[in-house]
Design an enzyme around this catalytic site. Structure first.
Site, PDB file in Angstrom:
ATOM      1  NE  ARG A  38      -3.495  -2.883   9.785  1.00 33.97           N
ATOM      2  CZ  ARG A  38      -3.123  -4.002   9.167  1.00 33.97           C
ATOM      3  NH1 ARG A  38      -2.725  -5.033   9.853  1.00 33.97           N
ATOM      4  NH2 ARG A  38      -3.158  -4.077   7.843  1.00 33.97           N
ATOM      5  NE  ARG A  81      -1.017   2.095  10.170  1.00 33.02           N
ATOM      6  CZ  ARG A  81      -1.786   1.286   9.437  1.00 33.02           C
ATOM      7  NH1 ARG A  81      -1.455   1.014   8.193  1.00 33.02           N
ATOM      8  NH2 ARG A  81      -2.862   0.742   9.936  1.00 33.02           N
ATOM      9  CD  GLU A 139      -1.430   3.539   3.702  1.00 31.82           C
ATOM     10  OE1 GLU A 139      -2.042   2.457   3.774  1.00 31.82           O
ATOM     11  OE2 GLU A 139      -1.283   4.294   4.684  1.00 31.82           O
ATOM     12  CG  ASN A 149      -3.980  -4.334   2.918  1.00 30.07           C
ATOM     13  OD1 ASN A 149      -3.460  -5.185   2.202  1.00 30.07           O
ATOM     14  ND2 ASN A 149      -3.945  -4.384   4.228  1.00 30.07           N
ATOM     15  CG  ASP A 150      -5.476   1.930   2.293  1.00 29.96           C
ATOM     16  OD1 ASP A 150      -6.692   1.809   2.034  1.00 29.96           O
ATOM     17  OD2 ASP A 150      -5.045   2.084   3.445  1.00 29.96           O
ATOM     18  CB  CYS A 168       3.144  -3.761   6.363  1.00 38.04           C
ATOM     19  SG  CYS A 168       2.632  -2.086   5.975  1.00 38.04           S
TER      20      CYS A 168
HETATM   21  C1  PEP Z   1      -2.347  -1.217   3.791  1.00 40.14           C
HETATM   22  O1  PEP Z   1      -3.078  -0.301   3.411  1.00 40.14           O
HETATM   23  O2  PEP Z   1      -1.848  -2.068   3.031  1.00 40.14           O
HETATM   24  C2  PEP Z   1      -2.037  -1.355   5.229  1.00 40.14           C
HETATM   25  C3  PEP Z   1      -1.153  -2.234   5.659  1.00 40.14           C
HETATM   26  O3  PEP Z   1      -2.741  -0.584   6.089  1.00 40.14           O
HETATM   27  P1  PEP Z   1      -4.225  -0.922   6.588  1.00 40.14           P
HETATM   28  O4  PEP Z   1      -4.580  -2.286   6.086  1.00 40.14           O
HETATM   29  O5  PEP Z   1      -4.170  -0.824   8.064  1.00 40.14           O
HETATM   30  O6  PEP Z   1      -5.005   0.172   5.947  1.00 40.14           O
HETATM   31 MG    MG Z   2      -3.593   1.369   4.731  1.00 38.85          MG
END
Ligand code: PEP
Ligand code: MG
Length: 567
Positions: free
Chosen positions: A293, A329, A428, A451-452, A499
């Site tokens: 990240r 990223r 995402e 996650n998003d 991820c």
């Molecule tokens: C996600 O969104 O799953 C991701 C890996 O990115 P972040 O958690 O940094 O938003």
């Molecule tokens: Mg994300």
């Protein structure tokens, strides 16, 4: 309960030993004989270097070569010619050795502690540690000795200096609590190498906690519980036992290939936030980096990091991974990731606003600095570029066009880079999922950011408890989206990884295997557990479970079915 930084995983239960540093105050005097004063300084220096070398040898045996090298910084700061000259000329000008040492090291301490780079700032602790060692010797005082603590001790100190950490007897110390330090401090790195649960940066710990207090250190979640109730003690004893048993059992998976129960190879890589994390990931036996990240480089700085600064960070990770894949990223700013110096306008709905790739494409000169740094670093390892929060094909095309521009200017500068560098996207957003077929034709790989993706698919903010029941990877809508993304990527023969946190979800892993996920990118402490779970499922078994699960209509039913099948 006190909150702090979760610096080293695990659960420690024991009795507090509050270690107070010796009083190293002194009244400056004017020595009669400068040469004699210099001889006192030289003797203190010699003793300090000898003691530190002995510590290094001991640490090589107890925590390994790499962690022992940390103490090498102490030798460097002790023998630094600039510092020695400063001390010598201060003594010549009439100072006593104590004052000359104190002022010289304070100057260096101030310099390091004001540096922008966190890693340099952390070196200030090494400088302070050398000063303490030299002053203690000059004043005839003993430094804190953590080598002879009773069994089940929890060390509570203002600041855990690297040399104190080096003296810790791992068999007797079950936890560490400090008032200062972050995850990248040397103390944190050594605590992790010693595998002692540690919570750092607990405000006023040494005054709020008394020697003899019963303590629980929850290093996994960054919590310290003082005088725990019987119920809490029972809860944490069970957690500590389960953690220890799992850890021992998981060691069987270190150094092993990551394969499914029927021998299919899967890539198991790590998520990191800064170059130092790459060491931790490697120690946990990762097979590369699935998500770096890069925004943390920007968030830790006071202004935009230069091309050279970024290059150095990316190159470091590439070299550490020795040819294994490293997915970096590009800047994922906005939403919950604020970078004050970018002066982004306040928005009604920042999660759906001017963020990530949208911001970068709109600030292409700035974006090209990052892309150029990434390309330069690609000459030193298998770096791949990943685009965040993609929702349309134009975004990928525009980013790729900028990468081509950067390549052309590197050619003109005569700088080496990997001409075939792979460019992929995070998947995402629901939009990216729906156009996964078109995106797969433009990209070299996908990495699913659950996650998003869960939040945007379910229109539920993970931080909002009232809609937490919707923010679930087991929701049928999310599972269908995952199936579609993986299938489209596989159909077009590009690598599909994940991820987001769901990649390490023990319940979901068989479903992801059945969908055909080829790469799992998880946090370092989850690596061996993920390898174990992957090895416990054959494709046929995972397919049977997944078929059943896809016929279910609610997240609760899906979760219950996965729990019932869990190995
Ligand atoms: C996600 O969104 O799953 C991701 C890996 O990115 P972040 O958690 O940094 O938003
Ligand atoms: Mg994300």
């Amino acid at each position: 309960m006190f909150k702090g930084v979760n610096a080293s995983d695990g659960f420690g239960i024991g009795v507090a030993q509050v270690a107070i540093a010796p009083d190293l105050s002194f009244t400056p005097s004017v020595p009669e004989d400068a040469e004699q004063e210099k001889a006192r300084y030289a003797a203190a220096l010699e003793k300090f270097v000898a003691q530190t070398n002995a510590q290094i040898e001991r640490m090589k045996r107890t925590v390994g070569e790499e962690a022992a090298l940390i103490m090498g910084a102490h030798i460097e700061f002790a023998e630094d010619e600039g510092i020695k000259e400063m001390v010598g000329s201060s003594i010549d000008s009439g100072m006593c050795a104590e004052q000359a040492v104190s002022e010289a090291y304070d100057t260096y301490y101030t310099m390091f502690s004001q540096m922008e780079d966190e890693l340099f700032r952390e070196r200030a602790a090494d400088v302070a540690d050398v000063k303490t060692g030299l002053l203690a010797d000059l004043l005839g005082k003993e430094v804190v000795d953590l080598s002879t603590l009773p069994e089940h001790s929890i060390v509570v100190v203002k600041e855990l200096t690297p040399s104190m950490t080096a003296d810790i007897d791992k068999d007797n110390v079950t936890g560490i609590v400090t008032e200062t330090g972050g995850r990248t401090s040397h103390s944190a790195i050594i605590a992790r190498a010693l595998e002692i649960p540690a919570v750092l940066s607990v405000s006023d710990a040494t005054s709020l906690i008394k020697t003899g207090d019963m303590l629980v250190v929850d290093g996994t979640n960054g919590k310290v519980i003082a005088s725990p109730s019987d119920h809490e003690l029972e809860h944490y004893r069970a957690k500590a036992k389960a953690y220890a048993e799992e850890k021992v059992a998981l060691e069987a998976y270190r150094g092993k290939e990551t394969v499914t129960g029927d021998g299919e190879k899967v890539l198991l890589v790590a998520n990191i936030g800064n170059p130092e994390d790459a060491n931790v990931a490697a120690e946990h036996d990762c097979e590369g980096i699935g998500l770096f990240r890069s925004e943390f480089l920007f968030m830790d700085a006071k202004e935009l990091p230069s091309e050279d600064e970024q290059f150095a960070a990316y190159q470091k990770v590439a070299l550490r991974m020795k040819g294994q894949p490293v997915i970096i990223r590009t800047l994922d700013v906005g939403g919950d990731k604020e970078i004050p110096y970018l002066n982004l306008q306040r928005e009604e709905n920042p999660f759906m606003g001017f963020r990530a790739i949208r911001y970068c494409l709109n600030n292409s000169d700035q974006y090209k600095v990052q892309l150029t740094a990434l390309l330069r670093a690609s000459a030193f390892g298998d770096i791949k570029i990943m685009l965040p929060l993609v929702t349309s094909i134009e975004e990928v095309r525009q980013a790729k066009a900028l990468i081509e521009e950067c390549k052309a200017s590197l050619d003109a500068r005569g700088v080496a880079y990997n001409k075939d560098i792979e460019v992929g996207t995070m998947i995402e957003t629901p939009a990216a999922s729906l156009i996964a077929d078109d995106l797969a034709a433009e990209c070299d790989f996908f990495s699913i950011g659950t996650n998003d993706l869960i939040g945007y698919t379910m229109c539920a903010d993970r931080g909002n408890d009232r809609v937490g029941y919707l923010y679930e990877v087991y929701q049928p809508a999310v599972l269908r989206s995952l199936r579609r993304i993986i299938a489209e990527g596989n159909r077009q023969n590009i690598m599909v990884g994940m991820c987001g946190e769901a990649a390490a979800d023990p319940l979901l892993i068989p479903v992801l295997l059945s969908f055909g996920l080829g790469e799992f990118s998880v946090s370092a402490p989850s690596i061996l557990r993920t390898r174990r779970i992957l090895s416990e499922w054959t494709k046929a078994e995972a397919d049977a479970l997944t078929e059943k699960v896809l016929g279910l209509k609610t997240a609760a039913e899906v979760k219950a079915a996965l729990q019932a099948a869990a190995r």
